[in-house]
Enzyme design. Structure first.
Site, PDB file in Angstrom:
ATOM      1  N   ASP A 132      39.023  -3.280 -10.532  1.00  0.00           N
ATOM      2  CA  ASP A 132      40.159  -3.143 -11.437  1.00  0.00           C
ATOM      3  C   ASP A 132      39.677  -3.023 -12.882  1.00  0.00           C
ATOM      4  O   ASP A 132      40.475  -2.819 -13.795  1.00  0.00           O
ATOM      5  CB  ASP A 132      41.172  -4.272 -11.258  1.00  0.00           C
ATOM      6  N   SER A 133      38.358  -3.104 -13.063  1.00  0.00           N
ATOM      7  CA  SER A 133      37.747  -2.778 -14.354  1.00  0.00           C
ATOM      8  C   SER A 133      38.074  -1.347 -14.762  1.00  0.00           C
ATOM      9  O   SER A 133      37.893  -0.972 -15.926  1.00  0.00           O
ATOM     10  CB  SER A 133      36.227  -2.958 -14.288  1.00  0.00           C
ATOM     11  N   ASP A 140      39.100  -3.958  -5.294  1.00  0.00           N
ATOM     12  CA  ASP A 140      39.764  -5.118  -5.883  1.00  0.00           C
ATOM     13  C   ASP A 140      41.240  -5.173  -5.507  1.00  0.00           C
ATOM     14  O   ASP A 140      41.944  -4.151  -5.585  1.00  0.00           O
ATOM     15  CB  ASP A 140      39.676  -5.066  -7.410  1.00  0.00           C
ATOM     16  N   LYS A 192      38.277  -7.476  -2.569  1.00  0.00           N
ATOM     17  CA  LYS A 192      37.820  -8.567  -3.431  1.00  0.00           C
ATOM     18  C   LYS A 192      39.021  -9.242  -4.069  1.00  0.00           C
ATOM     19  O   LYS A 192      39.922  -8.568  -4.572  1.00  0.00           O
ATOM     20  CB  LYS A 192      36.865  -8.058  -4.514  1.00  0.00           C
ATOM     21  N   GLU A 197      40.135 -12.747  -6.643  1.00  0.00           N
ATOM     22  CA  GLU A 197      39.623 -13.700  -7.620  1.00  0.00           C
ATOM     23  C   GLU A 197      40.255 -15.065  -7.408  1.00  0.00           C
ATOM     24  O   GLU A 197      41.440 -15.166  -7.111  1.00  0.00           O
ATOM     25  CB  GLU A 197      39.919 -13.217  -9.046  1.00  0.00           C
ATOM     26  N   GLU A 213      30.470 -14.355 -11.552  1.00  0.00           N
ATOM     27  CA  GLU A 213      30.403 -13.682 -12.850  1.00  0.00           C
ATOM     28  C   GLU A 213      30.227 -14.692 -13.975  1.00  0.00           C
ATOM     29  O   GLU A 213      30.929 -15.704 -14.033  1.00  0.00           O
ATOM     30  CB  GLU A 213      31.669 -12.848 -13.099  1.00  0.00           C
TER      31      GLU A 213
END
Length: 263
Positions: free
Chosen positions: A43-44, A82, A111, A113, A179
């Site tokens: 999602d970057s 993501d 992925k 978070e 991270e």
């Protein structure tokens, strides 16, 4: 083709895993050909591709579109996509519905978070056939709650992060991504969990490394994060830069001391 089993064997053998972000087919094909084992449709893309200030506005539709693009270019690499902000935090069922769309678009793993509180979702997904990469430490979707992009694991918070990793490992996570984590703590996590670990700003002892494509190609001018290296320097093509990244990850020369956070 790279599978979860491949990654487990690489961890057991001590062979480092090279991962990069990819958002479209041509770069995905180039990275795949250069030996990158894992492609992260991150999602970057909100910042790197769409020009936004954070990852938060990225939609599930965006993620599915870019996953489809990457899947058309990649032949051997594992594609990790993501789950975007708001698409999975409400419930396990919501997470499964979103993850199923990403898998249908071409992802091999999703992925998410979050720490201990997200382990239940990890278990729910993996029990239904969806491999999960659990992203802990600095989680960009929660950047406003963190108060900025800060190194994680300091100030007596090391045990909490270790607990996060253990919870996801116990829940069946295929990969734990860390991270901006202190190097010694990331090493301890890697030695503790059974699944492979991937680091970005988490030292040299993780089972693999990941960088944002735009960062490692030096596309953005100005100040970069401590853990970033511009692999275009000294190379005359993008493919040569990507091959250099893979080679340095495999040789354990990247990240070097200047890219690592320590107490």
């Amino acid at each position: 083709m790279i599978t979860v089993n491949t990654l487990q064997k690489m961890k057991a053998a001590g062979e480092k895993i090279a991962m990069l972000t990819a958002y479209e087919s041509s770069f995905a094909a180039l990275m795949d050909d250069a030996g990158v084992e894992m492609l992260l449709v991150g999602d970057s893309l909100g910042m790197a591709v769409q020009g936004r200030k954070s990852t938060l506005p990225v939609s599930l539709r965006d993620m599915c579109y870019h996953t489809e693009c990457v899947a058309r270019g990649a032949k051997n690499a594992m594609i990790v996509s993501d789950l975007p902000f708001g698409a999975y935090q409400q419930s396990k069922e919501q997470a499964f519905a979103a993850a199923a769309e990403l898998m249908a678009a071409g992802a091999h793993m999703v992925k998410l978070e979050g720490g201990v509180w997200m382990a239940e979702t990890t278990e729910f997904l993996q029990m239904r056939g969806i491999p999960v990469c659990a992203h802990i430490g600095l989680t960009p979707q929660s950047v406003f709650a963190f108060g900025g992009y800060k190194v994680q694991g300091r100030g007596g918070k090391a045990q909490a992060l270790l607990n996060d990793a253990k919870a996801h490992d116990d829940a069946g996570a295929a990969v734990v991504l860390m991270e901006c984590v202190l190097a010694e703590l990331a090493k301890k996590v890697t030695e503790t969990v059974s699944c492979p670990t991937i680091g970005i700003g988490a030292g040299a002892d993780c089972d693999g490394q990941v960088l944002v494509m735009h960062d490692m190609l030096g596309i953005f001018p100005g100040k970069t994060a401590k853990f970033v290296k511009n692999f275009m320097q000294g190379h005359d093509s993008v493919q040569a830069a990507v091959r250099a990244y893979v080679a340095e990850v495999k040789a354990k020369t990247f990240p070097a001391a200047e890219h690592i956070f320590a107490d």
